[in-house]
Design a protein around this motif. Structure first.
Motif, PDB file in Angstrom:
ATOM      1  N   HIS A 197       1.614  -8.269   4.190  1.00  0.00           N
ATOM      2  CA  HIS A 197       2.522  -9.238   3.561  1.00  0.00           C
ATOM      3  C   HIS A 197       1.997 -10.661   3.745  1.00  0.00           C
ATOM      4  CE1 HIS A 197       6.165 -10.992   2.045  1.00  0.00           C
ATOM      5  NE2 HIS A 197       6.512 -11.513   3.215  1.00  0.00           N
ATOM      6  N   ALA A 198       1.516 -10.979   4.940  1.00  0.00           N
ATOM      7  CA  ALA A 198       0.988 -12.314   5.198  1.00  0.00           C
ATOM      8  C   ALA A 198      -0.216 -12.620   4.320  1.00  0.00           C
ATOM      9  CB  ALA A 198       0.608 -12.443   6.675  1.00  0.00           C
ATOM     10  N   VAL A 199      -1.109 -11.634   4.190  1.00  0.00           N
ATOM     11  CA  VAL A 199      -2.289 -11.834   3.343  1.00  0.00           C
ATOM     12  C   VAL A 199      -1.880 -12.048   1.892  1.00  0.00           C
ATOM     13  CG1 VAL A 199      -4.407 -10.777   2.465  1.00  0.00           C
ATOM     14  CG2 VAL A 199      -3.795 -10.520   4.877  1.00  0.00           C
ATOM     15  N   ARG A 200      -0.961 -11.237   1.421  1.00  0.00           N
ATOM     16  CA  ARG A 200      -0.523 -11.358   0.021  1.00  0.00           C
ATOM     17  C   ARG A 200       0.183 -12.693  -0.230  1.00  0.00           C
ATOM     18  NH1 ARG A 200      -1.550  -6.814  -2.633  1.00  0.00           N
ATOM     19  NH2 ARG A 200      -1.632  -4.802  -1.524  1.00  0.00           N
ATOM     20  N   GLU A 218      -6.945  -7.464   6.184  1.00  0.00           N
ATOM     21  CA  GLU A 218      -7.430  -8.504   5.281  1.00  0.00           C
ATOM     22  C   GLU A 218      -8.645  -8.025   4.499  1.00  0.00           C
ATOM     23  OE1 GLU A 218      -8.131 -13.264   5.793  1.00  0.00           O
ATOM     24  OE2 GLU A 218      -9.227 -11.939   7.172  1.00  0.00           O
ATOM     25  N   ALA A 219      -9.604  -7.395   5.196  1.00  0.00           N
ATOM     26  CA  ALA A 219     -10.818  -6.907   4.538  1.00  0.00           C
ATOM     27  C   ALA A 219     -10.490  -5.821   3.520  1.00  0.00           C
ATOM     28  CB  ALA A 219     -11.797  -6.386   5.588  1.00  0.00           C
ATOM     29  N   GLU A 220      -9.546  -4.935   3.858  1.00  0.00           N
ATOM     30  CA  GLU A 220      -9.164  -3.872   2.942  1.00  0.00           C
ATOM     31  C   GLU A 220      -8.547  -4.442   1.664  1.00  0.00           C
ATOM     32  OE1 GLU A 220      -6.543  -1.478   5.239  1.00  0.00           O
ATOM     33  OE2 GLU A 220      -8.134  -0.703   6.550  1.00  0.00           O
ATOM     34  N   LEU A 221      -7.698  -5.434   1.797  1.00  0.00           N
ATOM     35  CA  LEU A 221      -7.049  -6.026   0.629  1.00  0.00           C
ATOM     36  C   LEU A 221      -8.053  -6.787  -0.233  1.00  0.00           C
ATOM     37  CD1 LEU A 221      -3.663  -7.305   2.108  1.00  0.00           C
ATOM     38  CD2 LEU A 221      -4.051  -5.346   0.624  1.00  0.00           C
ATOM     39  N   ILE A 222      -8.994  -7.471   0.396  1.00  0.00           N
ATOM     40  CA  ILE A 222     -10.016  -8.180  -0.354  1.00  0.00           C
ATOM     41  C   ILE A 222     -10.886  -7.189  -1.125  1.00  0.00           C
ATOM     42  CG2 ILE A 222     -12.118  -9.579  -0.143  1.00  0.00           C
ATOM     43  CD1 ILE A 222     -10.733 -11.017   2.205  1.00  0.00           C
ATOM     44  N   ALA A 223     -11.247  -6.081  -0.458  1.00  0.00           N
ATOM     45  CA  ALA A 223     -12.071  -5.066  -1.106  1.00  0.00           C
ATOM     46  C   ALA A 223     -11.341  -4.441  -2.296  1.00  0.00           C
ATOM     47  CB  ALA A 223     -12.467  -3.993  -0.093  1.00  0.00           C
ATOM     48  N   THR A 224     -10.046  -4.193  -2.127  1.00  0.00           N
ATOM     49  CA  THR A 224      -9.245  -3.629  -3.206  1.00  0.00           C
ATOM     50  C   THR A 224      -9.166  -4.574  -4.402  1.00  0.00           C
ATOM     51  OG1 THR A 224      -7.909  -2.377  -1.617  1.00  0.00           O
ATOM     52  CG2 THR A 224      -6.987  -2.693  -3.810  1.00  0.00           C
ATOM     53  N   ALA A 225      -9.020  -5.877  -4.083  1.00  0.00           N
ATOM     54  CA  ALA A 225      -8.924  -6.875  -5.152  1.00  0.00           C
ATOM     55  C   ALA A 225     -10.231  -6.977  -5.923  1.00  0.00           C
ATOM     56  CB  ALA A 225      -8.566  -8.227  -4.561  1.00  0.00           C
ATOM     57  N   ASP A 226     -11.358  -6.811  -5.225  1.00  0.00           N
ATOM     58  CA  ASP A 226     -12.669  -6.895  -5.878  1.00  0.00           C
ATOM     59  C   ASP A 226     -12.922  -5.673  -6.757  1.00  0.00           C
ATOM     60  OD1 ASP A 226     -13.073  -9.259  -4.582  1.00  0.00           O
ATOM     61  OD2 ASP A 226     -14.323  -8.436  -2.990  1.00  0.00           O
TER      62      ASP A 226
END
Length: 226
Positions: A197-200, A218-226
């Motif tokens: 939630h904080a990252v989003r 954080e890394a997982e969410l960035i990877a998903t976004a890419d």
């Protein structure tokens, strides 16, 4: 990973790659500033009594590590000057003032080249007022749960606005950044959903214990976004 508010915990934070370290400041009976959280020494040392009633020579003899793990036996309650010396050139500082003159803290940071990246906060309203009046160049944080609105934080000339898990929304985070505030979140747990939630929400600074778990999320969410 290490006993709180000690040089051992500072070194652990630096080893993890943390960008800043949060610590608490109290003053001994004879006016020496230390890094220590509680009003008493009972919980985190082998001593007893109110911190403000103890002389510096008494505090210097306390064991502040064994309570956490015997591997840290002999760890001391660090004097603030020693702690800041260990931070200089290595990590930014978030100084929470429990019982100390904010002007003295500010000057100690400045002498070590730490002031430009440092910020401060206190739960003591009088200390917060002193900080605003005496050292306006000392960046100040306010809590959303105290101020209630972004506008109030701006009116108090705050630099950083800290949210908790129960009051953080994307809209508030966006509004805070648009108002020129740095957004921060405090969370003492390790729930990955809270970190997500904080990252989003785009929180810029995290005041947390579990840096490793946060960075995984954080890394997982960035990877998903890419």
């Amino acid at each position: 990973m290490a006993p709180e508010n000690t040089l051992a915990s500072l070194e652990a934070a630096i080893a993890l790659g943390a960008e800043a370290v949060e610590f608490d400041i109290r003053t001994s009976q004879d006016g020496v500033l230390y890094v220590h959280h509680d009003a008493t020494v009972d919980r985190t040392t082998n001593g007893t009594g109110r911190f403000a009633d103890l002389m510096s020579f008494e505090i210097d003899q306390l064991d502040a590590g064994t309570w956490f793990d015997t591997r840290f036996a002999g760890e001391r309650v660090p004097r603030l000057d020693t702690f800041l010396d260990a931070c200089a050139g290595r990590i930014a500082t978030y100084a929470e003032i429990k019982d100390a003159d904010p002007a003295v803290v500010r000057d100690m940071l400045a002498r070590r080249g730490l002031l430009s990246t440092a910020w401060t906060f206190s739960f003591d309203q009088s200390i917060r007022a002193q900080t605003r009046a005496k050292v306006p160049d000392f960046r100040r944080m306010v809590l959303f749960q105290h101020v209630g609105t972004i506008e109030r934080a701006v009116a108090l000339s705050a630099h950083i606005l800290e949210f908790h898990a129960d009051d953080l929304t994307p809209e508030r985070a966006d509004a805070a950044r648009e108002a020129g505030l740095i957004t921060q979140m405090f969370y003492g747990g390790e729930d990955r959903a809270v970190f997500e939630h904080a990252v989003r929400c785009g929180i810029q600074q995290m005041n947390i214990d579990h840096v490793d778990i946060y960075r995984e999320v954080e890394a997982e969410l960035i990877a998903t976004a890419d």
